[in-house]
Design a protein around this motif. Sequence first.
Motif, short mmCIF file in Angstrom:
data_model
loop_
_atom_site.label_atom_id
_atom_site.label_comp_id
_atom_site.label_asym_id
_atom_site.label_seq_id
_atom_site.Cartn_x
_atom_site.Cartn_y
_atom_site.Cartn_z
N SER A 231 0.84 -1.19 0.00
CA SER A 231 0.00 0.00 0.00
C SER A 231 0.88 1.25 0.00
O SER A 231 1.11 1.89 1.01
N LEU A 232 1.40 1.55 -1.19
CA LEU A 232 2.35 2.65 -1.37
C LEU A 232 1.93 3.46 -2.59
O LEU A 232 1.41 2.90 -3.56
N ARG A 233 2.22 4.77 -2.54
CA ARG A 233 1.94 5.62 -3.70
C ARG A 233 3.13 5.56 -4.67
O ARG A 233 4.01 6.42 -4.64
N LEU A 234 3.12 4.52 -5.48
CA LEU A 234 4.26 4.24 -6.37
C LEU A 234 3.77 3.45 -7.57
O LEU A 234 2.97 2.53 -7.42
N PHE A 235 4.22 3.86 -8.77
CA PHE A 235 3.96 3.00 -9.93
C PHE A 235 5.12 3.05 -10.90
O PHE A 235 5.96 3.96 -10.86
N VAL A 236 5.17 2.05 -11.77
CA VAL A 236 6.11 2.04 -12.89
C VAL A 236 5.28 1.93 -14.17
O VAL A 236 4.17 1.40 -14.15
N MET A 237 5.81 2.44 -15.25
CA MET A 237 5.13 2.25 -16.54
C MET A 237 6.13 2.25 -17.68
O MET A 237 7.22 2.80 -17.56
N ASP A 238 5.75 1.59 -18.76
CA ASP A 238 6.50 1.61 -20.01
C ASP A 238 5.44 1.48 -21.09
O ASP A 238 4.99 0.39 -21.43
N CYS A 239 5.01 2.64 -21.58
CA CYS A 239 3.81 2.70 -22.40
C CYS A 239 3.98 3.77 -23.46
O CYS A 239 4.28 4.92 -23.12
N ALA A 240 3.79 3.41 -24.72
CA ALA A 240 3.81 4.38 -25.82
C ALA A 240 5.08 5.25 -25.77
O ALA A 240 5.02 6.46 -25.95
N GLY A 241 6.22 4.61 -25.50
CA GLY A 241 7.49 5.32 -25.53
C GLY A 241 7.85 6.07 -24.26
O GLY A 241 8.89 6.71 -24.19
N ILE A 242 7.00 6.00 -23.24
CA ILE A 242 7.30 6.66 -21.96
C ILE A 242 7.55 5.60 -20.90
O ILE A 242 6.65 4.83 -20.55
N LYS A 243 8.80 5.56 -20.44
CA LYS A 243 9.17 4.62 -19.37
C LYS A 243 9.56 5.44 -18.15
O LYS A 243 10.45 6.30 -18.25
N LEU A 244 8.90 5.19 -17.03
CA LEU A 244 9.23 5.98 -15.84
C LEU A 244 8.81 5.27 -14.55
O LEU A 244 8.02 4.33 -14.55
N VAL A 245 9.41 5.78 -13.46
CA VAL A 245 9.01 5.45 -12.09
C VAL A 245 8.31 6.68 -11.55
O VAL A 245 8.81 7.80 -11.72
N ALA A 246 7.15 6.51 -10.93
CA ALA A 246 6.42 7.64 -10.35
C ALA A 246 6.11 7.35 -8.89
O ALA A 246 5.32 6.46 -8.57
N ALA A 247 6.79 8.09 -8.00
CA ALA A 247 6.50 8.00 -6.57
C ALA A 247 5.70 9.24 -6.20
O ALA A 247 5.95 10.34 -6.71
N ASN A 248 4.72 9.05 -5.34
CA ASN A 248 3.85 10.14 -4.89
C ASN A 248 3.23 10.90 -6.07
O ASN A 248 3.29 12.13 -6.12
N PRO A 249 2.65 10.17 -7.02
CA PRO A 249 2.15 10.79 -8.25
C PRO A 249 0.88 11.59 -8.03
O PRO A 249 0.06 11.24 -7.17
N ARG A 250 0.75 12.64 -8.83
CA ARG A 250 -0.50 13.40 -8.89
C ARG A 250 -0.72 13.83 -10.33
O ARG A 250 0.24 14.18 -11.02
N ILE A 251 -1.97 13.83 -10.75
CA ILE A 251 -2.32 14.39 -12.05
C ILE A 251 -2.57 15.87 -11.82
O ILE A 251 -3.52 16.24 -11.12
N VAL A 252 -1.72 16.71 -12.38
CA VAL A 252 -1.82 18.16 -12.10
C VAL A 252 -2.42 18.92 -13.28
O VAL A 252 -2.65 20.13 -13.18
N GLY A 253 -2.67 18.23 -14.37
CA GLY A 253 -3.33 18.87 -15.52
C GLY A 253 -3.99 17.79 -16.36
O GLY A 253 -3.45 16.70 -16.50
N ALA A 254 -5.17 18.10 -16.86
CA ALA A 254 -5.87 17.14 -17.71
C ALA A 254 -6.83 17.91 -18.60
O ALA A 254 -7.50 18.83 -18.13
N ASP A 255 -6.86 17.56 -19.89
CA ASP A 255 -7.89 18.13 -20.74
C ASP A 255 -8.19 17.23 -21.93
O ASP A 255 -7.47 16.27 -22.21
#
Length: 164
Positions: free
Chosen positions: A55-79
């Motif tokens: 139960s941690l705020r952490l994810f990894v992804m490798d999708c559509a050319g974007i590979k990253l680690v995201a700790a404490n992620p927030r969506i700060v913009g969306a449209d």
Amino acid sequence: MTVLKISEYPAKVLGQVGDAVDVFDDELAQLCEDMFETMYAEEGVGLAAPQVGLSLRLFVMDCAGIKLVAANPRIVGADGEQAGEEGCLSVGKVHSPLKRAERATLRAQDVRGEWYEREAEGLAARCFQHETDHCDGILFVNRLTPLKRNMVLKRFQKLKSWRD
Ligand code: NI
């Protein structure tokens, strides 16, 4: 590296808001490596810590050319808005249409604790939103209408009964 066990619906951990990541050490780096390994083994494009029972705020992804680690992620913009199918390793990859923002900006910390912002569109933006939701204890099925949710969960139960 280790392939970790995937937590599946209705595991309690999937519905919990994750704890903040506050230590950026070798153990965290190892966990991220194991999460990538697990994600690739399961042929996913993103994986969040609650999906491996943490139960941690952490994810990894490798999708559509974007590979990253995201700790404490927030969506700060969306449209914008995108239609399209969404699925999840914790729900047996059963897919359902789900509208998401077409573009999203993610703010998070990398594996060393450095803050960054990353913009994406299309599938990668969908992945940002899906994985950040996991960190908040939200599954994509929670965002479906009751009818669609029931269809997904029934298909998942059927898959599980064939598998087990
Ligand atoms: Ni998922």
